[in-house]
Enzyme design. Structure first.
Site, PDB file in Angstrom:
ATOM      1  N   GLY A   1      17.293  12.128   7.416  1.00 22.90           N
ATOM      2  CA  GLY A   1      17.015  12.136   5.773  1.00 22.90           C
ATOM      3  C   GLY A   1      16.827  10.680   5.152  1.00 22.90           C
ATOM      4  O   GLY A   1      15.928  10.484   4.078  1.00 22.90           O
ATOM      5  N   ASP A   2      17.470   9.756   5.446  1.00 16.37           N
ATOM      6  CA  ASP A   2      17.260   8.508   5.004  1.00 16.37           C
ATOM      7  C   ASP A   2      15.959   8.141   5.412  1.00 16.37           C
ATOM      8  O   ASP A   2      15.290   7.372   4.486  1.00 16.37           O
ATOM      9  CB  ASP A   2      18.443   7.448   6.042  1.00 16.37           C
ATOM     10  CG  ASP A   2      18.250   6.059   5.463  1.00 16.37           C
ATOM     11  OD1 ASP A   2      18.146   5.853   4.398  1.00 16.37           O
ATOM     12  OD2 ASP A   2      18.238   5.182   6.247  1.00 16.37           O
ATOM     13  N   ALA A   3      15.526   8.308   6.584  1.00 22.68           N
ATOM     14  CA  ALA A   3      13.992   7.790   6.964  1.00 22.68           C
ATOM     15  C   ALA A   3      12.940   8.435   6.174  1.00 22.68           C
ATOM     16  O   ALA A   3      12.182   7.683   5.588  1.00 22.68           O
ATOM     17  CB  ALA A   3      13.745   8.062   8.521  1.00 22.68           C
TER      18      ALA A   3
END
Length: 146
Positions: A34-36
């Protein structure tokens, strides 16, 4: 014209990835992807709107990709989430992380991790429209423009 596959489907196809039950992933694994994907969304919008030096682009991006902003985003969005989305967010927020943010409180870092878990879940479920809608809606509610 040939219908194109979305990024996730193309990656799975090109790299012969097997189907996995997304619900079996740990919340920190969801937050990792999700961060990416959130970073990719923000970088894409910034690059599309501003052809500038990499340093200037980075300075524009970090306004949006940080635990403080992400904590504000989830606070603004929480009432609009489905029950399933709330469950994923809470799993991510409550996950035992062994790292902390450099420039954020523990509370903001946990909220940001929960939001990233939600984004990762939506991405891996192929719910790209919902993911993008939530990002856009959060910025609208916070009065932020990219």
């Amino acid at each position: 014209m040939e219908e194109s596959l979305n990024l996730l489907e193309t990656i799975k196809q090109q790299f012969d990835c097997k189907e996995v039950d997304i619900r079996a992933y740990s919340p920190l694994t969801l937050a990792y992807i999700g961060d990416a994907i959130y970073d990719l969304i923000i970088r894409t919008v910034v690059v599309e709107r501003a052809n500038r030096s990499a340093n200037k682009l980075h300075k524009m991006v970090i306004r949006y990709v940080n635990a403080g902003t992400q904590a504000k985003m989830i606070t603004a969005l929480e009432e609009e989430l489905t029950e399933e989305e709330k469950t994923v967010y809470h799993r991510g927020r409550n996950a035992k992380s062994y790292t902390t943010a450099k420039n954020a409180s523990i509370a903001d870092y946990r909220k940001a991790t929960g939001l990233e878990a939600l984004f990762g879940y939506l991405y891996l479920c192929g719910e790209t429209d919902r993911l993008l809608s939530l990002v856009r809606r959060a910025f609208e509610k916070l009065g932020m423009e990219i």
